[in-house]
Design a protein around this motif. Sequence first.
Motif, PDB file in Angstrom:
ATOM      1  N   UNK A  72       0.866  -1.186   0.000  1.00  0.00           N
ATOM      2  CA  UNK A  72       0.000   0.000   0.000  1.00  0.00           C
ATOM      3  C   UNK A  72       0.902   1.235   0.000  1.00  0.00           C
ATOM      4  N   UNK A  73       0.473   2.302  -0.663  1.00  0.00           N
ATOM      5  CA  UNK A  73       1.244   3.547  -0.681  1.00  0.00           C
ATOM      6  C   UNK A  73       0.348   4.712  -0.300  1.00  0.00           C
ATOM      7  N   UNK A  74       0.952   5.711   0.354  1.00  0.00           N
ATOM      8  CA  UNK A  74       0.249   6.944   0.649  1.00  0.00           C
ATOM      9  C   UNK A  74       0.101   7.798  -0.596  1.00  0.00           C
ATOM     10  N   UNK A  75      -0.791   8.770  -0.543  1.00  0.00           N
ATOM     11  CA  UNK A  75      -1.109   9.598  -1.715  1.00  0.00           C
ATOM     12  C   UNK A  75       0.080  10.398  -2.219  1.00  0.00           C
ATOM     13  N   UNK A  76       1.042  10.704  -1.353  1.00  0.00           N
ATOM     14  CA  UNK A  76       2.181  11.536  -1.752  1.00  0.00           C
ATOM     15  C   UNK A  76       3.367  10.737  -2.268  1.00  0.00           C
ATOM     16  N   UNK A  77       3.278   9.425  -2.241  1.00  0.00           N
ATOM     17  CA  UNK A  77       4.428   8.576  -2.584  1.00  0.00           C
ATOM     18  C   UNK A  77       4.605   8.500  -4.096  1.00  0.00           C
ATOM     19  N   UNK A  78       5.819   8.790  -4.569  1.00  0.00           N
ATOM     20  CA  UNK A  78       6.114   8.793  -6.002  1.00  0.00           C
ATOM     21  C   UNK A  78       7.207   7.800  -6.401  1.00  0.00           C
ATOM     22  N   UNK A  79       8.055   7.421  -5.444  1.00  0.00           N
ATOM     23  CA  UNK A  79       9.239   6.632  -5.806  1.00  0.00           C
ATOM     24  C   UNK A  79       8.973   5.136  -5.937  1.00  0.00           C
ATOM     25  N   UNK A  80       7.877   4.641  -5.361  1.00  0.00           N
ATOM     26  CA  UNK A  80       7.530   3.224  -5.468  1.00  0.00           C
ATOM     27  C   UNK A  80       6.026   3.093  -5.643  1.00  0.00           C
ATOM     28  N   UNK A  81       5.620   1.903  -6.094  1.00  0.00           N
ATOM     29  CA  UNK A  81       4.188   1.625  -6.291  1.00  0.00           C
ATOM     30  C   UNK A  81       3.873   0.243  -5.746  1.00  0.00           C
ATOM     31  N   UNK A  82       2.601  -0.042  -5.604  1.00  0.00           N
ATOM     32  CA  UNK A  82       2.168  -1.348  -5.120  1.00  0.00           C
ATOM     33  C   UNK A  82       2.735  -2.442  -6.032  1.00  0.00           C
ATOM     34  N   UNK A  83       3.304  -3.458  -5.436  1.00  0.00           N
ATOM     35  CA  UNK A  83       3.884  -4.571  -6.189  1.00  0.00           C
ATOM     36  C   UNK A  83       5.387  -4.486  -6.362  1.00  0.00           C
ATOM     37  N   UNK A  84       5.974  -3.302  -6.131  1.00  0.00           N
ATOM     38  CA  UNK A  84       7.429  -3.167  -6.261  1.00  0.00           C
ATOM     39  C   UNK A  84       8.139  -3.978  -5.185  1.00  0.00           C
ATOM     40  N   UNK A  85       9.241  -4.596  -5.579  1.00  0.00           N
ATOM     41  CA  UNK A  85      10.130  -5.238  -4.615  1.00  0.00           C
ATOM     42  C   UNK A  85      11.039  -4.159  -4.037  1.00  0.00           C
ATOM     43  N   UNK A  86      11.232  -4.183  -2.721  1.00  0.00           N
ATOM     44  CA  UNK A  86      12.015  -3.123  -2.091  1.00  0.00           C
ATOM     45  C   UNK A  86      12.916  -3.669  -0.984  1.00  0.00           C
ATOM     46  N   UNK A  87      13.973  -2.891  -0.716  1.00  0.00           N
ATOM     47  CA  UNK A  87      14.818  -3.061   0.450  1.00  0.00           C
ATOM     48  C   UNK A  87      14.518  -1.891   1.376  1.00  0.00           C
ATOM     49  N   UNK A  88      14.450  -2.158   2.666  1.00  0.00           N
ATOM     50  CA  UNK A  88      14.126  -1.108   3.629  1.00  0.00           C
ATOM     51  C   UNK A  88      15.389  -0.689   4.366  1.00  0.00           C
ATOM     52  N   UNK A  89      15.661   0.613   4.357  1.00  0.00           N
ATOM     53  CA  UNK A  89      16.792   1.138   5.118  1.00  0.00           C
ATOM     54  C   UNK A  89      16.584   0.834   6.597  1.00  0.00           C
ATOM     55  N   UNK A  90      17.674   0.641   7.305  1.00  0.00           N
ATOM     56  CA  UNK A  90      17.532   0.338   8.730  1.00  0.00           C
ATOM     57  C   UNK A  90      17.514   1.581   9.599  1.00  0.00           C
ATOM     58  N   UNK A  91      17.816   2.754   9.026  1.00  0.00           N
ATOM     59  CA  UNK A  91      17.889   3.942   9.866  1.00  0.00           C
ATOM     60  C   UNK A  91      16.828   4.974   9.506  1.00  0.00           C
ATOM     61  N   UNK A  92      16.351   5.635  10.543  1.00  0.00           N
ATOM     62  CA  UNK A  92      15.462   6.789  10.397  1.00  0.00           C
ATOM     63  C   UNK A  92      16.183   7.975  11.022  1.00  0.00           C
ATOM     64  N   UNK A  93      16.337   9.061  10.283  1.00  0.00           N
ATOM     65  CA  UNK A  93      17.160  10.175  10.728  1.00  0.00           C
ATOM     66  C   UNK A  93      16.390  11.487  10.682  1.00  0.00           C
ATOM     67  N   UNK A  94      16.965  12.511  11.338  1.00  0.00           N
ATOM     68  CA  UNK A  94      16.260  13.794  11.431  1.00  0.00           C
ATOM     69  C   UNK A  94      16.471  14.669  10.202  1.00  0.00           C
ATOM     70  N   UNK A  95      17.625  14.529   9.537  1.00  0.00           N
ATOM     71  CA  UNK A  95      17.904  15.325   8.339  1.00  0.00           C
ATOM     72  C   UNK A  95      18.353  16.746   8.607  1.00  0.00           C
ATOM     73  N   UNK A  96      18.398  17.164   9.863  1.00  0.00           N
ATOM     74  CA  UNK A  96      18.714  18.566  10.158  1.00  0.00           C
ATOM     75  C   UNK A  96      19.935  18.756  11.055  1.00  0.00           C
ATOM     76  N   UNK A  97      20.408  17.718  11.713  1.00  0.00           N
ATOM     77  CA  UNK A  97      21.534  17.871  12.637  1.00  0.00           C
ATOM     78  C   UNK A  97      22.845  18.017  11.864  1.00  0.00           C
ATOM     79  N   UNK A  98      23.903  18.326  12.586  1.00  0.00           N
ATOM     80  CA  UNK A  98      25.237  18.485  11.975  1.00  0.00           C
ATOM     81  C   UNK A  98      25.633  17.246  11.181  1.00  0.00           C
TER      82      UNK A  98
END
Length: 347
Positions: A72-98
């Motif tokens: 399932x994908x959210x309405x804003x998702x553009x990089x993947x679609x239902x049925x795509x095979x994917x690898x999931x990154x293991x990290x979630x980051x803030x994107x704003x720190x040093x």
Amino acid sequence: MKETMRCVVIPEPHKFEVREVPVPELQNEDEVLIQMKSAGVCGSDHHIYHGLNPCSTYPRIPGHENAGVIAKVGANVKNVKVGDHVIVDLIHTCGTCYQCKIGRKNVCEHVSVRGSGADGGWREYFTAPASEVYKIDDSVDWKDAALVEPYAIGAHCTARARIVPDDTVFILGTGTIGSIILQTCKAKGCKTVICCDIDDASLERAKAYGADYVINSKTEDVLLRISEITEGHGVTVAFDSACFPGSLTMCMQPGILCNAGRMVPMGFSTAKEEITQAMINQRELDVIGSRMSCYQFEPTIERMEKKAFNTEGIATMFIPFSQIEKVFYYMDHPCAESKKMVILFDE
């Protein structure tokens, strides 16, 4: 799609439970729902189960080597679609720190690691931000897709070590990560890679992956063998992928690592070692930390799609998710066949 799913929880060290829980819902329109297909079992998962991972909290759903299908994908998702095979990154980051701003997101000030500090993929479905999943061609077998994350570690740590073809490399420990570091060093053109272990079968496997020399530290004098191989100069780079108490000190001793050499420890052992400032500064050694990987998933996936890796024998046991108790049995009763387990989710 079914409404409930099975998930594995470690409520506290040395205990695990298989629970029937609701399939998670997307929390926002930037998320995706992933149906798990394969998951690697890492040494850090052993440490989490046994209460030895200093980065982990409980209760915890383990699993950071995750591959699956977009359900399932959210309405804003553009990089993947239902049925795509994917690898999931293991990290979630803030994107704003040093750290994130200088390209070191793997050590983000607020990093959250799936399967350790946050829930991972040992469950039939889970959600993640679409920005943290990467497409992989469906020609890649799920058994190999689960190995993308450890191969990304090999890419990262060898980049941190500034590996070049003229390097003479010493790898202590020829398990999963050591074998992958070996393959990565040879792919980067290293003419001399020396592997050391206490297990002859692991050393034979290392030869098949391209090791130029192997040393069994149980039966051979490591210092003497390295002196013979390097004509007394020592190695320019050492990777400690054995990570036992004292292994870092062993690798850094004169005769193994040369002056101006680079030392890359790979583990999270909290045992104190006899390392002094003089050991580093008298020979001006670089001691280079390496944690997980950073921006290596997509190039690693591309190489996996091109079949550039020799994955034969990296994973040594495949266990259906319906028999997940076997994973924990082999964590408590390890054997040669259980060195690297991969969980395959039921169709």
